[in-house]
Design an enzyme around this catalytic site. Structure first.
Site, short mmCIF file in Angstrom:
data_model
loop_
_atom_site.label_atom_id
_atom_site.label_comp_id
_atom_site.label_asym_id
_atom_site.label_seq_id
_atom_site.Cartn_x
_atom_site.Cartn_y
_atom_site.Cartn_z
N LYS A 210 1.02 -0.55 -0.05
CA LYS A 210 -0.01 -0.05 0.10
C LYS A 210 1.30 1.46 -0.16
CE LYS A 210 -3.23 2.48 2.82
NZ LYS A 210 -4.20 2.30 3.77
N GLU A 216 10.70 -4.42 4.33
CA GLU A 216 10.76 -5.49 4.43
C GLU A 216 10.37 -6.10 2.85
OE1 GLU A 216 9.36 -5.20 6.86
OE2 GLU A 216 9.19 -6.02 8.69
N GLY A 271 -5.13 -1.96 5.24
CA GLY A 271 -4.43 -3.45 4.66
C GLY A 271 -4.99 -4.71 5.03
N ARG A 272 -5.19 -4.60 6.39
CA ARG A 272 -5.71 -6.21 6.86
C ARG A 272 -6.99 -6.38 6.19
NH1 ARG A 272 -4.59 -2.85 11.08
NH2 ARG A 272 -6.39 -2.43 12.95
N GLU A 357 -4.90 -7.27 15.18
CA GLU A 357 -4.44 -5.68 14.70
C GLU A 357 -5.65 -4.39 14.93
OE1 GLU A 357 -0.62 -5.42 12.05
OE2 GLU A 357 -2.58 -5.40 10.58
N HIS A 388 -6.22 -34.24 17.45
CA HIS A 388 -5.21 -34.90 18.16
C HIS A 388 -4.38 -33.97 19.25
CE1 HIS A 388 -7.06 -37.90 15.87
NE2 HIS A 388 -8.17 -37.29 14.86
N LYS A 508 9.96 -1.36 14.65
CA LYS A 508 10.13 -0.92 13.32
C LYS A 508 11.13 0.80 13.21
CE LYS A 508 5.78 -1.45 10.32
NZ LYS A 508 5.18 -0.27 9.62
C1 G6Q Z 1 -2.20 -4.33 8.16
C2 G6Q Z 1 -0.96 -3.22 8.28
C3 G6Q Z 1 -0.14 -4.11 8.41
C4 G6Q Z 1 0.62 -3.84 6.66
C5 G6Q Z 1 1.81 -4.56 6.15
C6 G6Q Z 1 2.09 -3.97 5.02
O1 G6Q Z 1 -4.00 -3.71 8.47
O2 G6Q Z 1 -1.27 -2.18 7.73
O3 G6Q Z 1 0.07 -5.27 7.63
O4 G6Q Z 1 -0.68 -4.36 5.88
O5 G6Q Z 1 2.60 -3.29 6.79
O6 G6Q Z 1 2.03 -2.35 4.43
P1 G6Q Z 1 2.04 -2.43 3.09
O7 G6Q Z 1 1.03 -2.60 2.36
O8 G6Q Z 1 2.08 -0.74 2.74
O9 G6Q Z 1 3.87 -2.52 2.25
#
Ligand code: G6Q
Length: 544
Positions: A210, A216, A271-272, A357, A388, A508
């Site tokens: 996003k 990462e 994001g989620r 989250e 199990h 971070k």
């Molecule tokens: C979700 C969070 C988080 C995000 C990641 C990746 O709600 O904000 O999990 O999706 O940190 O972020 P980017 O899509 O910006 O790389």
């Protein structure tokens, strides 16, 4: 009656629930079922292809009406309408929360800040479909003229978990001649193992981020770019082997991806909550635009149910209120989610982000510290495997763990009597958890006296059972939306911001300061706490 500004524990229904809880805490599900022959048919709700049996919860009719009262006193309906209208309910980030717009039909309209956003959503969906068709048909060619055979999504968190879960869940519907891989971890093993058997000339990377600033993802994307350029010996190969999904066109082009090959979304998609936005591009390439459309239709069907059904019949509301009931009154710390479908093996991992989250917050919308429990720990594994291993603790341990069991009427891969064996376990587990086995029953089986206490199952362990016909893209959409809106319901009762995630920031920032200390060739001056300093020194010694 709008009372949400009244702190949760001071709302009249909360006080009434506390008093009611003291009275019914000891009630056993055995008695509740014995005294009401219709309970199992009454305490059910159905919508968007999902049947919910919530009768095996530790509630009476009075509990339920108090919980619905609490929802009303918490302003749930108004807050829900505010979300659907695009109000900036994510207060700490000053943003609208409009994942529901991502699945609105083409003829719908939602004007936010003077702009109708539905045509924008469908414009991107159209571009995604055209691209997915080109890849699926072999028309999209790599640098050497070969069609794409491998698709690798690089992203993390919300830009990974949805795509991975959806790919696994919908594998039955996916193209089998295309290979899909997902790289999220900055551990180089993730990238190396995902690509080691792939030919770069047949591989397409989807860089999903996003913000396009996540360390990462950018690290993995840079290694992917090096790999492609190294294998194909030409910088110009990037254009044919990389596309981006992002809200940040500047950063995408800085990275070297042509924005013509970028699929956008908007800051009002968290994001989620983004698997049904362009972040779902890998899903669409895997299952095709028609199935993706069905997935969105399933989401939308549950959205409409959540938006319009009376609270008393509203699946996400019922599930959300029950989660609050166990967290705040019974002191339950976790919720288990056990899908009895192998395709849903990543669903619990996906839900962990969605739920934890969103609702792992310690202050209310106005910044006041809460004096009650908020988000529970969600976890789970597919059935029957979990039976199990860890189910023992749910059955006979000392902790109360409400469980959602998810079953299907039909298997996508029927084989002899597998599905009946699988499904019988859904019902048997719910039965065993609720009703257990009394001392008398254990004795009557001729159990030696010394072993009797060990074999007693107290029961009174709550479950929700969700049943659907078969796992389709549409059903998956409904199922995810059900949990999204259950999370919303819980967050609204708790009065928290379910749409920010400030808690992930500090780590971070600290990591950024530590990276150069790990990389430095000369001994760095360390000014952390004594533990961190010693760990960094030990790491440097280990790395040699
Ligand atoms: C979700 C969070 C988080 C995000 C990641 C990746 O709600 O904000 O999990 O999706 O940190 O972020 P980017 O899509 O910006 O790389």
């Amino acid at each position: 009656m709008a009372m949400a500004t009244t702190p949760l524990t001071e709302r009249p229904a909360y006080a009434a629930l506390a008093e009611h809880f003291a009275r019914i805490e000891g009630e056993h599900l055995r008695t509740l079922f014995e005294s009401d022959a219709t309970r199992g048919e009454r305490m059910v709700a159905e919508a968007a292809g999902l049947y919910l049996d919530y009768s095996k919860n530790r509630v009476t009719d009075e509990t339920l009406s108090l919980l619905f009262e609490l929802a009303r006193q918490s302003d749930l309906e108004r807050r829900r309408d505010m979300m659907f209208a695009g109000d900036r309910i994510n207060v700490s980030e000053d943003r609208s929360v409009l994942h529901v717009a991502l699945r609105m039909p083409e003829d719908a309209s939602l004007v936010v800040g003077g702009v109708d956003i539905v045509p924008q959503v469908h414009q991107v969906l159209g571009r995604m479909a055209a691209f997915a068709d080109r890849v699926r048909s072999g028309e999209w060619k790599g640098h050497t003229g070969k069609p794409v055979r491998n698709v690798v999504n690089i992203g993390i968190g919300g830009s990974d978990l949805g795509p991975v879960m959806a790919y696994e869940a919908l594998r039955y519907y996916a193209r089998r001649d295309l290979t899909f891989r997902f790289v999220s971890n900055v551990d180089s093993t993730d990238f190396v193992e995902a690509t080691r058997d792939l030919a770069a000339e047949e591989t397409l990377f989807i860089i999903s981020s996003k913000t396009f600033s996540t360390l990462e993802t950018l690290t993995n994307a840079t290694s992917a770019r090096d790999w492609v350029v190294g294998e194909l010996g030409d910088e110009s190969a990037i254009a044919k082997h990389f596309v981006a999904v992002s809200t940040n066109d500047e950063r995408v082009s800085e990275f070297g991806i042509d924005t013509a090959n970028m699929f956008g979304f908007w800051d009002w998609v968290g994001g989620r909550y983004s698997m049904d936005s362009a972040i779902g591009l890998s899903t669409m390439v895997a299952v095709g635009p028609e199935h993706f459309k069905d997935l969105l239709a399933g989401f939308h069907a549950m959205d409409e149910h959540f938006r319009t059904a009376p609270l008393e019949q509203n699946l996400p509301v019922i599930m959300g209120l029950l989660a609050v009931w166990y967290a705040d009154f019974f002191g339950a710390q976790t919720v288990g989610v056990m899908p009895y479908d192998q395709y849903l093996k990543r669903f619990p991992a996906y839900l962990q982000q969605l739920t934890m989250e969103s609702n792992g917050k310690h202050v209310t919308l106005d910044g006041t510290a809460v004096d009650y429990q908020t988000g529970s720990v969600y976890w789970g594994e597919p059935g029957t495997n979990g039976q199990h291993s860890f189910y023992q603790l749910i059955h006979q341990g000392t902790k109360l763990i409400p469980v959602d069991l998810i079953g299907f009427g039909r298997s996508l891969n029927p084989l002899r009597d597998h599905h009946e064996i699988l499904s019988s376990n859904v019902f048997a587990q719910a039965q065993a958890l609720a009703f257990g086995k009394t001392e008398d029953e254990v004795r009557a089986e001729g159990t030696p006296e010394a072993v009797v206490p060990h074999r007693v199952m107290q029961g009174n362990r709550p479950t929700n059972v969700l049943l659907a016909e078969v796992l389709t893209p549409r059903l998956l959409g409904s199922l995810v939306a059900l949990y999204e809106h259950s999370v919303f319901t819980q967050g609204t009762i708790w009065g928290i911001d379910s749409f920010d995630q400030w808690g992930v920031e500090l780590g971070k920032v600290l990591a950024k300061a530590i990276i150069p200390e790990l990389e430095s060739t000369s001994e760095p001056a360390l000014a952390h706490d004594s533990s961190t300093n010693a760990l960094i020194r030990r790491y440097r010694a280990l790395k040699g």
